[in-house]
Design a protein around this motif. Sequence first.
Motif, PDB file in Angstrom:
ATOM      1  N   GLU A  31      44.087  44.731  50.060  1.00  0.00           N
ATOM      2  CA  GLU A  31      44.713  44.150  51.248  1.00  0.00           C
ATOM      3  C   GLU A  31      45.988  43.385  50.908  1.00  0.00           C
ATOM      4  O   GLU A  31      46.717  42.978  51.811  1.00  0.00           O
ATOM      5  CB  GLU A  31      43.714  43.254  51.998  1.00  0.00           C
ATOM      6  N   ARG A  32      46.279  43.191  49.613  1.00  0.00           N
ATOM      7  CA  ARG A  32      47.514  42.491  49.222  1.00  0.00           C
ATOM      8  C   ARG A  32      48.618  43.495  48.967  1.00  0.00           C
ATOM      9  O   ARG A  32      48.361  44.648  48.645  1.00  0.00           O
ATOM     10  CB  ARG A  32      47.253  41.654  47.967  1.00  0.00           C
ATOM     11  N   THR A  41      44.164  48.677  36.401  1.00  0.00           N
ATOM     12  CA  THR A  41      43.225  49.755  36.731  1.00  0.00           C
ATOM     13  C   THR A  41      43.351  50.212  38.187  1.00  0.00           C
ATOM     14  O   THR A  41      42.465  50.882  38.712  1.00  0.00           O
ATOM     15  CB  THR A  41      41.780  49.299  36.462  1.00  0.00           C
ATOM     16  N   ARG A 125      33.148  40.395  58.966  1.00  0.00           N
ATOM     17  CA  ARG A 125      34.090  40.019  57.898  1.00  0.00           C
ATOM     18  C   ARG A 125      34.628  41.223  57.134  1.00  0.00           C
ATOM     19  O   ARG A 125      35.730  41.176  56.608  1.00  0.00           O
ATOM     20  CB  ARG A 125      33.457  39.004  56.942  1.00  0.00           C
ATOM     21  N   ARG A 129      39.099  42.160  56.218  1.00  0.00           N
ATOM     22  CA  ARG A 129      39.846  42.450  54.992  1.00  0.00           C
ATOM     23  C   ARG A 129      40.948  43.474  55.285  1.00  0.00           C
ATOM     24  O   ARG A 129      42.103  43.274  54.936  1.00  0.00           O
ATOM     25  CB  ARG A 129      38.919  43.001  53.903  1.00  0.00           C
ATOM     26  N   ASP A 196      32.214  50.735  44.744  1.00  0.00           N
ATOM     27  CA  ASP A 196      31.293  49.956  43.945  1.00  0.00           C
ATOM     28  C   ASP A 196      29.870  50.268  44.414  1.00  0.00           C
ATOM     29  O   ASP A 196      29.578  50.190  45.610  1.00  0.00           O
ATOM     30  CB  ASP A 196      31.630  48.471  44.187  1.00  0.00           C
ATOM     31  N   PHE A 201      29.210  45.491  48.138  1.00  0.00           N
ATOM     32  CA  PHE A 201      30.389  45.732  47.298  1.00  0.00           C
ATOM     33  C   PHE A 201      30.366  44.896  46.018  1.00  0.00           C
ATOM     34  O   PHE A 201      31.403  44.725  45.380  1.00  0.00           O
ATOM     35  CB  PHE A 201      31.710  45.401  48.020  1.00  0.00           C
ATOM     36  N   THR A 204      30.289  38.159  45.421  1.00  0.00           N
ATOM     37  CA  THR A 204      29.569  37.006  44.885  1.00  0.00           C
ATOM     38  C   THR A 204      28.764  36.382  46.020  1.00  0.00           C
ATOM     39  O   THR A 204      29.145  36.461  47.180  1.00  0.00           O
ATOM     40  CB  THR A 204      30.533  35.945  44.314  1.00  0.00           C
TER      41      THR A 204
ATOM     42  N   ASP B 126      35.096  51.071  53.446  1.00  0.00           N
ATOM     43  CA  ASP B 126      34.555  49.791  53.912  1.00  0.00           C
ATOM     44  C   ASP B 126      33.588  50.002  55.079  1.00  0.00           C
ATOM     45  O   ASP B 126      32.575  49.314  55.197  1.00  0.00           O
ATOM     46  CB  ASP B 126      35.675  48.864  54.414  1.00  0.00           C
ATOM     47  N   GLN B 194      32.909  32.069  53.872  1.00  0.00           N
ATOM     48  CA  GLN B 194      32.065  33.139  54.415  1.00  0.00           C
ATOM     49  C   GLN B 194      32.376  34.499  53.789  1.00  0.00           C
ATOM     50  O   GLN B 194      31.718  35.480  54.107  1.00  0.00           O
ATOM     51  CB  GLN B 194      32.188  33.210  55.947  1.00  0.00           C
ATOM     52  N   ASP B 195      33.389  34.571  52.932  1.00  0.00           N
ATOM     53  CA  ASP B 195      33.615  35.822  52.206  1.00  0.00           C
ATOM     54  C   ASP B 195      34.254  35.530  50.862  1.00  0.00           C
ATOM     55  O   ASP B 195      34.818  34.459  50.634  1.00  0.00           O
ATOM     56  CB  ASP B 195      34.490  36.810  53.008  1.00  0.00           C
ATOM     57  N   ASP B 196      34.126  36.504  49.984  1.00  0.00           N
ATOM     58  CA  ASP B 196      34.693  36.452  48.656  1.00  0.00           C
ATOM     59  C   ASP B 196      36.219  36.378  48.789  1.00  0.00           C
ATOM     60  O   ASP B 196      36.822  37.204  49.475  1.00  0.00           O
ATOM     61  CB  ASP B 196      34.278  37.747  47.931  1.00  0.00           C
ATOM     62  N   ALA B 197      36.834  35.403  48.111  1.00  0.00           N
ATOM     63  CA  ALA B 197      38.284  35.215  48.248  1.00  0.00           C
ATOM     64  C   ALA B 197      39.070  36.232  47.432  1.00  0.00           C
ATOM     65  O   ALA B 197      40.259  36.443  47.667  1.00  0.00           O
ATOM     66  CB  ALA B 197      38.660  33.805  47.821  1.00  0.00           C
ATOM     67  N   ARG B 198      38.414  36.888  46.461  1.00  0.00           N
ATOM     68  CA  ARG B 198      39.151  37.831  45.619  1.00  0.00           C
ATOM     69  C   ARG B 198      39.556  39.069  46.416  1.00  0.00           C
ATOM     70  O   ARG B 198      38.835  39.485  47.324  1.00  0.00           O
ATOM     71  CB  ARG B 198      38.297  38.237  44.409  1.00  0.00           C
ATOM     72  N   GLU B 199      40.685  39.652  46.049  1.00  0.00           N
ATOM     73  CA  GLU B 199      41.145  40.818  46.801  1.00  0.00           C
ATOM     74  C   GLU B 199      40.143  41.953  46.662  1.00  0.00           C
ATOM     75  O   GLU B 199      39.415  42.046  45.690  1.00  0.00           O
ATOM     76  CB  GLU B 199      42.540  41.261  46.334  1.00  0.00           C
ATOM     77  N   ASP B 200      40.080  42.799  47.679  1.00  0.00           N
ATOM     78  CA  ASP B 200      39.163  43.942  47.685  1.00  0.00           C
ATOM     79  C   ASP B 200      37.712  43.485  47.535  1.00  0.00           C
ATOM     80  O   ASP B 200      36.890  44.208  46.992  1.00  0.00           O
ATOM     81  CB  ASP B 200      39.543  44.894  46.538  1.00  0.00           C
ATOM     82  N   PHE B 201      37.382  42.301  48.030  1.00  0.00           N
ATOM     83  CA  PHE B 201      36.046  41.693  47.933  1.00  0.00           C
ATOM     84  C   PHE B 201      35.627  41.478  46.482  1.00  0.00           C
ATOM     85  O   PHE B 201      34.441  41.312  46.201  1.00  0.00           O
ATOM     86  CB  PHE B 201      34.961  42.577  48.579  1.00  0.00           C
ATOM     87  N   GLY B 202      36.556  41.558  45.536  1.00  0.00           N
ATOM     88  CA  GLY B 202      36.171  41.442  44.129  1.00  0.00           C
ATOM     89  C   GLY B 202      35.508  42.697  43.588  1.00  0.00           C
ATOM     90  O   GLY B 202      34.794  42.644  42.585  1.00  0.00           O
ATOM     91  N   ARG B 203      35.744  43.840  44.266  1.00  0.00           N
ATOM     92  CA  ARG B 203      35.190  45.110  43.786  1.00  0.00           C
ATOM     93  C   ARG B 203      35.615  45.373  42.342  1.00  0.00           C
ATOM     94  O   ARG B 203      36.702  44.999  41.929  1.00  0.00           O
ATOM     95  CB  ARG B 203      35.751  46.269  44.600  1.00  0.00           C
ATOM     96  N   THR B 204      34.771  46.088  41.599  1.00  0.00           N
ATOM     97  CA  THR B 204      35.185  46.513  40.267  1.00  0.00           C
ATOM     98  C   THR B 204      36.207  47.634  40.431  1.00  0.00           C
ATOM     99  O   THR B 204      36.173  48.382  41.395  1.00  0.00           O
ATOM    100  CB  THR B 204      33.990  47.046  39.452  1.00  0.00           C
ATOM    101  N   HIS B 205      37.131  47.731  39.498  1.00  0.00           N
ATOM    102  CA  HIS B 205      38.178  48.756  39.578  1.00  0.00           C
ATOM    103  C   HIS B 205      38.199  49.588  38.313  1.00  0.00           C
ATOM    104  O   HIS B 205      39.238  49.820  37.726  1.00  0.00           O
ATOM    105  CB  HIS B 205      39.540  48.101  39.816  1.00  0.00           C
TER     106      HIS B 205
END
Lengths: 207, 207
Positions: A31-32, A41, A125, A129, A196, A201, A204, B126, B194-205
């Motif tokens: 989303e960025r 990667t 939510r 994203r 994932d 997904f 955390t 998603d 209420q959600d993971d702040a990392r981009e892409d929900f913190g998905r592994t890449h």
Amino acid sequence: SVPATGCAGTSCAAVLPAAQLVPAHPVAGTERSGPEAGFATLFRGRWCIVTPLPETDPVATTRVADFWRRLGAAVDTMTPEHHDRVLAVTSHLPHLIAYSIVGTASDLEAVTESEVIKYSAGGFRDFTRIAASDPTMWRDVFLHNREAVLEMLGRFSEDLASLQRAIRWGDGEALFDLFTRTRAVRRSIVEQGQDDAREDFGRTHEG
Amino acid sequence: SVPATGCAGTSCAAVLPAAQLVPAHPVAGTERSGPEAGFATLFRGRWCIVTPLPETDPVATTRVADFWRRLGAAVDTMTPEHHDRVLAVTSHLPHLIAYSIVGTASDLEAVTESEVIKYSAGGFRDFTRIAASDPTMWRDVFLHNREAVLEMLGRFSEDLASLQRAIRWGDGEALFDLFTRTRAVRRSIVEQGQDDAREDFGRTHEG
């Protein structure tokens, strides 16, 4: 947002009359947007679509495909027209719907925006994203891929109206049948390494 | 799926005539269901909605709220009617839309299902997480919360039709305005944990 690389057809041809133009489109991203949003990667295991023009030299096409493979992507070749239809359903329509539902939710009077945010973990939510993607890029995507987007949107609206009717008339069987069928699509996406495999997904859960 | 705890009103009252009934609804969960899908931090930082009935003893309501707080949840109290409207927009409508778009995509002839899966990283994937939720539970949710779901669905369809019109008539400003407004909702959800702040929900890449 899905970052688009390369340069726009007409402008390149004007500046570099002898240049070979090989349009290509990676299906990857978050989303960025902007160079800072990249990571090593980003393209690994994702697909890149190459859409050579009739006048493109095959040697140039092969070189561009190799470039993408070296970044970790798998490469598919198709016509620009087919690309536009594929992306309309896998990317443009989901973005339009996500933007739309987030807009609908934030316009309500009966349910406050603060409630929408607090209870967003119920499913909402996930849509936010996508609805946080770059507005300028997405405006241009919809204006440029208008035909294919309108066609997919028409199909989606029909299907949604049929679900609406099933709810109104209490047709539980129609709902159950669809809800069962859609699970298989998720399973295939995970099996083919496009998402994932961990539940939620792999978000955390520390709150 | 959002796991619902507690027992259904009428059946409890019949078996235990002196029982106190305190309906409560956590807004947490993943696409998996059943006891094996639970984990220790499932409710941490999430909200639980308590909807006491007119005849519920306030002491019982307090006890149930405390129970949820001890599991890590924050507790909100509201009427069952308001709960139904809040959940219709934050949970039921997103699920219905996700099921619907995944159904639309797998019904296409011009774009194959294999293409939909390969290029799902454009945004589509998603939606498939939510569309993998338990079919039986979700059929029942839509049949039981029909009124509120149909109302929210009507609003969503109107908003989507207006976006469709903007695309058809090339109204880039209308698109840009909405796409800018929706970003703020995502920001608030992340800020409120209420959600993971990392981009892409913190998905592994790692692909």
